[in-house]
Design a protein around this motif. Sequence first.
Motif, mmCIF file in Angstrom:
data_model
loop_
_atom_site.group_PDB
_atom_site.id
_atom_site.type_symbol
_atom_site.label_atom_id
_atom_site.label_comp_id
_atom_site.label_asym_id
_atom_site.label_seq_id
_atom_site.Cartn_x
_atom_site.Cartn_y
_atom_site.Cartn_z
ATOM 1 N N ASP A 114 0.890 -1.072 -0.007
ATOM 2 C CA ASP A 114 -0.173 0.020 0.023
ATOM 3 C C ASP A 114 0.881 1.346 -0.019
ATOM 4 O OD1 ASP A 114 -2.740 -0.562 -0.249
ATOM 5 O OD2 ASP A 114 -2.613 -1.624 1.840
ATOM 6 N N THR B 202 -4.501 -1.930 -1.568
ATOM 7 C CA THR B 202 -6.037 -2.095 -1.102
ATOM 8 C C THR B 202 -6.977 -1.458 -1.867
ATOM 9 O OG1 THR B 202 -5.035 -2.229 1.077
ATOM 10 C CG2 THR B 202 -7.432 -2.016 0.847
ATOM 11 N N ARG C 95 -7.803 -3.686 -5.039
ATOM 12 C CA ARG C 95 -8.751 -4.637 -4.623
ATOM 13 C C ARG C 95 -10.266 -4.216 -4.298
ATOM 14 N NH1 ARG C 95 -6.410 -6.505 -0.324
ATOM 15 N NH2 ARG C 95 -4.471 -5.292 -0.536
ATOM 16 N N PHE C 96 -10.196 -3.299 -3.511
ATOM 17 C CA PHE C 96 -11.468 -2.540 -3.136
ATOM 18 C C PHE C 96 -12.292 -2.183 -4.513
ATOM 19 C CE2 PHE C 96 -14.466 0.672 -2.165
ATOM 20 C CZ PHE C 96 -15.234 -0.005 -0.858
ATOM 21 N N TYR D 125 -13.547 -5.696 -5.860
ATOM 22 C CA TYR D 125 -14.497 -6.083 -5.254
ATOM 23 C C TYR D 125 -15.865 -5.461 -5.467
ATOM 24 C CZ TYR D 125 -10.581 -8.734 -3.035
ATOM 25 O OH TYR D 125 -9.597 -9.698 -2.745
ATOM 26 N N HIS D 126 -15.848 -3.998 -5.550
ATOM 27 C CA HIS D 126 -17.034 -3.464 -5.876
ATOM 28 C C HIS D 126 -17.409 -2.963 -7.112
ATOM 29 C CE1 HIS D 126 -17.673 -3.254 -1.384
ATOM 30 N NE2 HIS D 126 -16.487 -3.183 -1.417
ATOM 31 N N ARG E 84 -7.097 -18.360 -0.588
ATOM 32 C CA ARG E 84 -7.792 -17.318 -0.586
ATOM 33 C C ARG E 84 -6.932 -16.030 -0.009
ATOM 34 N NH1 ARG E 84 -11.563 -18.021 3.735
ATOM 35 N NH2 ARG E 84 -12.587 -19.685 2.571
ATOM 36 N N GLU F 106 -5.193 -12.337 -0.576
ATOM 37 C CA GLU F 106 -5.772 -11.167 -1.127
ATOM 38 C C GLU F 106 -4.982 -10.719 -2.582
ATOM 39 O OE1 GLU F 106 -7.969 -8.631 -0.457
ATOM 40 O OE2 GLU F 106 -8.963 -10.154 0.861
ATOM 41 N N ILE F 107 -3.900 -11.567 -2.793
ATOM 42 C CA ILE F 107 -3.251 -11.301 -3.783
ATOM 43 C C ILE F 107 -3.787 -11.800 -5.036
ATOM 44 C CG2 ILE F 107 -0.794 -11.873 -4.738
ATOM 45 C CD1 ILE F 107 0.215 -11.201 -1.876
ATOM 46 N N ARG G 175 -8.508 -14.456 -3.594
ATOM 47 C CA ARG G 175 -9.773 -13.849 -3.372
ATOM 48 C C ARG G 175 -10.323 -12.907 -4.589
ATOM 49 N NH1 ARG G 175 -13.411 -10.014 0.134
ATOM 50 N NH2 ARG G 175 -11.541 -8.749 0.830
ATOM 51 N N ILE H 57 -15.761 -20.791 1.637
ATOM 52 C CA ILE H 57 -16.443 -19.686 1.501
ATOM 53 C C ILE H 57 -17.138 -19.847 0.008
ATOM 54 C CG2 ILE H 57 -17.003 -17.423 1.502
ATOM 55 C CD1 ILE H 57 -15.061 -16.953 3.506
ATOM 56 N N PHE I 181 -18.369 -17.903 -3.348
ATOM 57 C CA PHE I 181 -18.405 -16.644 -4.127
ATOM 58 C C PHE I 181 -19.493 -16.767 -5.176
ATOM 59 C CE2 PHE I 181 -14.979 -13.890 -2.405
ATOM 60 C CZ PHE I 181 -14.598 -14.608 -1.314
ATOM 61 N N MET J 140 -20.830 -13.242 -0.993
ATOM 62 C CA MET J 140 -20.132 -14.448 -0.326
ATOM 63 C C MET J 140 -21.069 -15.050 0.555
ATOM 64 S SD MET J 140 -16.706 -12.962 1.136
ATOM 65 C CE MET J 140 -17.137 -11.709 1.799
ATOM 66 N N SER J 141 -21.057 -16.374 0.856
ATOM 67 C CA SER J 141 -21.903 -17.236 1.645
ATOM 68 C C SER J 141 -21.247 -18.386 2.348
ATOM 69 C CB SER J 141 -23.411 -17.530 0.946
ATOM 70 O OG SER J 141 -22.960 -18.172 -0.126
#
Lengths: 313, 313
Positions: free
Chosen positions: A113, A126, A129-130, A133-134, A187, A189-190, A193, A215, A217, A228-229
Motif C-alpha cells: 500500500d 488495497t 482490490r476494493f 470487489y465493488h 484465498r 488477497e493477492i 480472493r 466460502i 462466491f 459471499m456465503s
Amino acid sequence: MEEYKEIMQNKKGKVDVTPIANFFREEVKQQITKNCWKPRVVAFLTSDDQGAIDYSKWTKLACQKDGIEFILKRVERVDLEDLIIEANNDSCVHGILVYYPVFGGMMDSYLQDVVSPTKDIEGLSTQNRFNLYHNIRFMDGETATKKCVIPCTPLAMVKIIDNLGIYDKSLAMGEHLKGKTVTIVNRSEIVGRPLAAMLANDGAIVYSIDINGIIIFQSGKRHGTIKMSETNVTREEAISKSDILILGVPSPNYKVNSDLIQDGTIVINFAGCLNVDESIQEKSILVPTIGKVTIAMLERNLLRLFNNQISNK
Amino acid sequence: MEEYKEIMQNKKGKVDVTPIANFFREEVKQQITKNCWKPRVVAFLTSDDQGAIDYSKWTKLACQKDGIEFILKRVERVDLEDLIIEANNDSCVHGILVYYPVFGGMMDSYLQDVVSPTKDIEGLSTQNRFNLYHNIRFMDGETATKKCVIPCTPLAMVKIIDNLGIYDKSLAMGEHLKGKTVTIVNRSEIVGRPLAAMLANDGAIVYSIDINGIIIFQSGKRHGTIKMSETNVTREEAISKSDILILGVPSPNYKVNSDLIQDGTIVINFAGCLNVDESIQEKSILVPTIGKVTIAMLERNLLRLFNNQISNK
C-alpha cells in the motif's frame, strides 16, 4: 486459441501457456512501438529468495524485449519504503514492482500500500482490490478516464481460462461462466480472493478454500456485485464437482488426491510447486504454471497506468 | 502516578493498570458531559471466539458507563463488508469497531481498510499507520485541523510507560526515552511495529523481534523519522540488555526464560496469555495485562474523531 483445440477436444493433456503470453506481449510491444512510448519500470529486489531472484530475471528479460525500460535495483529491505516513496514521486517512473517476500507477513501487505496505486503494475494495493470487489472500473471516479488495473496473477488466470475457450460468449456479459463450478484452493488477497470475485462476476459458482474453511462466491443481485456465503460443502465435495480447479498452496507437501478430480476438469496450478500429481493430465487438462502470462499482464497493467499518467499532462 | 511509587522504587512487583485507565476514562467522560456530546459507536461481532466476545462485553460496558452510545451488532462475517460501508456512510455513526478475527489472515487486514479512517477508532487503517510512521499528525494535510488517531494498543502501552514514570521529561521532546533499550516480541502492524516506531520516536533503541528475525528501530536524522536497521544481536542478547521488555506472542507455549531478564526490567505483556513466568515480579516490574487502558484509548480516539467530524459541519 487454435493451439489448444486438440487438448480441449480430448479433454486431457498438458497446456503450455506460452502462446497466450506471447499474444498479449505482442500487443504490448506493438502499442509501445506505434506510439513511440518509453515506459519505465523500477523494480526492487531485497531478498536472496531464489523464487524472487528468478522472477526478477524473467520480468526484466520480458520487459526489455518488449520495449519497456526496466531498472532492477538490489536494495536493503530497511531502505525499501523510502525508495518506493521516491519512485512514487518520480514522474519519470511509470510502474513500480516489488519482489516479495521482503519482511514477510503484514509488513509486506503494508508495503504493497505504500506503492502509489497510480504506479502499482501488480495491482496489489488495497484500493485496487476494493475497486475490483465493488466493480469500480475507474480510478478517477465520475471523470471515468483512468481505468483501474487488476491484480496480475488473477488477471492472467482469467485470460488463460478465456483462451482455452471456456467462456461461453453466446451468453450475456456476466454470464460467460454460467453453470460452471470452480474451486480455488487459496484465498490470499493477492490471488485467491480477487480471482474468486472475478470468476463469480462472470457467472461461476466459486468454492474458495483456505486453511480456515470454505466460502462460496457468486454474483450478487446488482450487476457487478459479489455475494459471499457460508457452506457445509466439504473440500472433497467441492473439488469433485468442479469444472475448473485452481491450486495455489505454496508447499510441496500439499497434493490434491487425483481420484477426487473429475475426468476433463481443467486444473490450473499457480503455486511454485505442483499441488497435484502430474499424471492428472492423463484424464484432465493440466495447466502446470502460469507465470509467463502473469508477466504479460504486468506489462499490460504498466501500459494502462502509463496511459493514465500521460493523459494527466 | 502516585499508585506506582512503591513498585517503581523497589523495582519489582505487579502493576495493575486500572488507575491509568480510570484517569483517561474520567477525562473522556468529563469532555462528553461538559459538551453535551452524543458520540455513537457501532461495533461488529462476527465470531464465537471467546476473546472477541469478552472484549465486546468490556468495551460496551466501559463506553456506556462513560456516556458513549454503543451499538453492538452480531452479524454474519460474509455481510460485514457491506455493513461497514453502511456505517461509513451513516453520519450518525462516529466510530466503528470490528472484533477480530473475522476471516483470519489478509482478509482481515483488508477489512481494516474498509473502515473509513475518519471513523477508525482502533487506528488500524493503513493510512493511519502510514501517517504514524511518517510523523504526519493531521488527516487533512496542510489545513491541519483534524488530528490523526494512533492504534489504540500501542498508544495504551506508551501511556502506561509514561505513567510509570519512565519518560525523562527533563530531556527534549523526542528524547524522553534516550538511553533506554526496549525489546518488543511481536512485529504485527496492529501493535508491535507501530509501538516500535513510537518508542523509537521518543528516543529509545528498540529491538523488534518476530519469527522472521530482529530489526532495530531508532529515531532517524530528521525529527519524527524512524530508521530501521538489520542487526546481529540475538534474541537473548536483546532481551537481557533491555530496560523495557514488551511481550505479545499469542501462544500459551511461548515463555521467555526469566533468567534472561535483568532485575528491575519493566515487563509488559499484551498477549492474551502470559509470555513469562508470573514469578518474574519478584525481581522485575510486571504489567501482566493492559486491556483496560486499550479500551480507554479507544474512547479517547473516538472523541478525537467525533471532534473532527463535528468540525466539518
